[in-house]
Design an enzyme around this catalytic site. Structure first.
Site, PDB file in Angstrom:
ATOM      1  N   GLY A  74       0.759  -1.246   0.000  1.00 42.32           N
ATOM      2  CA  GLY A  74       0.000   0.000   0.000  1.00 42.32           C
ATOM      3  C   GLY A  74       0.787   1.292   0.000  1.00 42.32           C
ATOM      4  N   PRO A 127       4.762  -5.122  -0.509  1.00 41.32           N
ATOM      5  CG  PRO A 127       6.984  -4.339  -0.575  1.00 41.32           C
ATOM      6  CD  PRO A 127       6.093  -5.367   0.095  1.00 41.32           C
ATOM      7  N   GLY A 128       3.998  -3.624  -3.644  1.00 42.45           N
ATOM      8  CA  GLY A 128       3.984  -3.855  -5.085  1.00 42.45           C
ATOM      9  C   GLY A 128       4.461  -2.584  -5.779  1.00 42.45           C
ATOM     10  CE1 TYR A 164      -8.419   1.615 -10.228  1.00 43.03           C
ATOM     11  CE2 TYR A 164      -6.330   1.836 -11.368  1.00 43.03           C
ATOM     12  CZ  TYR A 164      -7.269   1.056 -10.736  1.00 43.03           C
ATOM     13  OH  TYR A 164      -7.034  -0.290 -10.607  1.00 43.03           O
ATOM     14  CB  CYS A 190     -13.247   2.643 -31.105  1.00 45.18           C
ATOM     15  SG  CYS A 190     -12.265   2.472 -32.579  1.00 45.18           S
ATOM     16  CD  GLU A 191     -14.496   1.954 -24.851  1.00 42.04           C
ATOM     17  OE1 GLU A 191     -15.130   2.722 -24.112  1.00 42.04           O
ATOM     18  OE2 GLU A 191     -14.759   0.762 -25.011  1.00 42.04           O
TER      19      GLU A 191
END
Ligand code: LLP
Length: 414
Positions: free
Chosen positions: A239, A274-275, A316, A342-343
């Site tokens: 985190g 941890p990442g 996000y 295509c968005e």
């Protein structure tokens, strides 16, 4: 150490100019710095000094075998959330005895596989999962090492999609139910109670949520000890936030100081997952400007990377720095950095002040974590190449997918 810096006006990864990487491997391409990964690991690991501890890198952040191998060579353990991640760790030379297995939905096959490989611990997230694990371990004639993931009901004050430690989240066992479930676990013949586990969210900027959840967990540790259930370890999850733009971040030394003070002399091994902290700022996404499209409302720089390569901005509204690989003196203007998908959500960055021409290379920064690992083949776009730079050398560690590979598992009707 700066992994990515300008040398003679050109952005380089360690000692390799990014333009050279684009010429050799094409774009879009993820570029990781070995030195940056190693230095982040050492900063985190050394913060706990000689205290018995184990860093279990959260594989989901970046699961490339070369990245896992860099960390395995430093003695890292791993936090996995699927059988697939466990197989990757083993293929990358990781030690199963240093693997913890998290996640709310472990299948029977995944449990069996992890037991047979001899992992260190299952982070169990529900009473039903505990019963299933007990049964599976019984069938293979083993005792499953278990921690209960406790949900401390602490607000990590991060994006709601990556907040996990609140009562309303699907994760962990409610704090008030934990004691009873520990007693139940201790009575099962194929479960061996080893520890307690927490993980309250990701990209946490302050220290306070970590302290609050650790305090709650330690209250439980002491109550369990009084009940005769002595835990061997406490896993604080991951985190720690990183700086994408101007976020306040917690230094690992500050974090370690706070944790070590709280744990005191309780005879517990400390585990961390941890990442992002280990890999987030060690990678970038290299992309080329295909078209510049100037409009009355907005100017679009259409690049060859897209939301399928880096989903974070679309998902996000995340902010990633964008740098020109070769800075131009020409006047700048505000650009929307968008991809070919295509968005309308297919943007990598908004309102960036850059001097651009078609064909220019751009670096999308802080793309070492949750970038390639969350990529997809949407719009039948082959996934990008991945390159690890080590000093003067650039190594291709994942070849760019070919369009044919994307449909090789499909078949026509007879
Ligand atoms: N341990 C567990 C059980 C986790 O679920 C996670 C991340 C970690 C450790 C590592 O957390 P870190 O140290 O990286 O914050 N896709 C999102 C992040 C999702 C994080 C999911 N769990 C993003 O792009 O921001």
């Amino acid at each position: 150490m700066t992994a990515f810096d300008y040398r003679d006006g050109e952005l380089a990864a360690e000692e390799v100019p990014l333009a050279e990487i684009a010429a050799r491997f094409g774009t879009p391409c993820f570029v990781y710095s070995r030195a940056a990964i190693e230095s982040a690991f050492r900063r985190f690991d050394s913060a706990f000094g000689i205290r018995d501890h184990l860093v279990c890198y959260a594989v989901k952040a970046n699961a490339n075998l070369a990245v896992l191998n860099i960390l395995a060579r430093l003695g890292s353990g791993f936090d996995v959330v699927s059988g697939g991640e466990l197989l990757r760790v083993i293929a990358a030379g990781g030690d199963a005895a240093k693997v913890v297995f998290s996640g709310v939905g472990k299948s029977e096959a995944e449990m069996r596989q992890a037991l047979e490989r001899g992992i260190r611990c299952f982070n169990v997230e529900s009473a039903s999962e505990l019963d299933r694990l007990d049964a599976v371990a019984g069938r293979v004639g083993m005792r499953a090492p278990v921690s209960l993931r406790v949900n401390p009901d602490v607000d990590a004050k991060t994006h709601p999609y990556i907040s996990t430690g609140l009562r309303e989240n699907k994760f962990g066992i409610a704090f008030d139910d934990a004691l009873a479930l520990y007693r139940h676990a201790a009575s099962r013949s194929h479960i061996s109670v080893r520890g307690i586990d927490l993980h309250i969210g990701s990209q946490i900027e302050g220290l306070a949520p970590h302290v609050e959840s650790a305090q709650k967990a330690l209250v439980l540790v002491d109550r369990l000890a009084a009940d005769g259930i002595r835990l061997e370890h406490i896993d604080f999850g991951g985190g720690l936030g990183i700086r994408y733009r101007d976020e306040e971040t917690v230094d690992p030394y500050e974090y370690a100081f706070a944790i070590l003070r709280l744990v005191g002399n309780r005879p517990l091994q400390l585990i961390f997952e941890p990442g992002r902290f280990l890999v987030g700022n060690a990678g970038l996404l290299l992309t080329r400007v295909e078209y510049l499209k100037r409009g009355t409302e907005r100017n679009f720089a259409i690049v060859d990377a897209a939301m399928n390569d880096l989903l974070r901005p679309a998902l996000y509204d995340a902010w990633h720095g964008v740098c020109a690989v070769r800075a131009r003196p020409t006047p700048s203007r505000l650009w929307q950095i968008v991809g070919p998908v295509c968005e309308s959500a297919d943007f990598l960055a908004r309102d960036r002040d850059l001097a651009l021409e078609e064909g220019d290379l751009l670096a999308i920064l802080s793309a070492g974590a949750y970038a390639m690992s969350m990529s997809s083949n949407y719009n039948s776009r082959p996934r990008a190449a991945e390159v690890v730079v080590d000093g003067k050398s650039a190594h291709l560690v994942r070849h760019r997918e070919t369009p044919e590979e994307l449909f090789e598992r499909e078949s026509l009707l007879p």
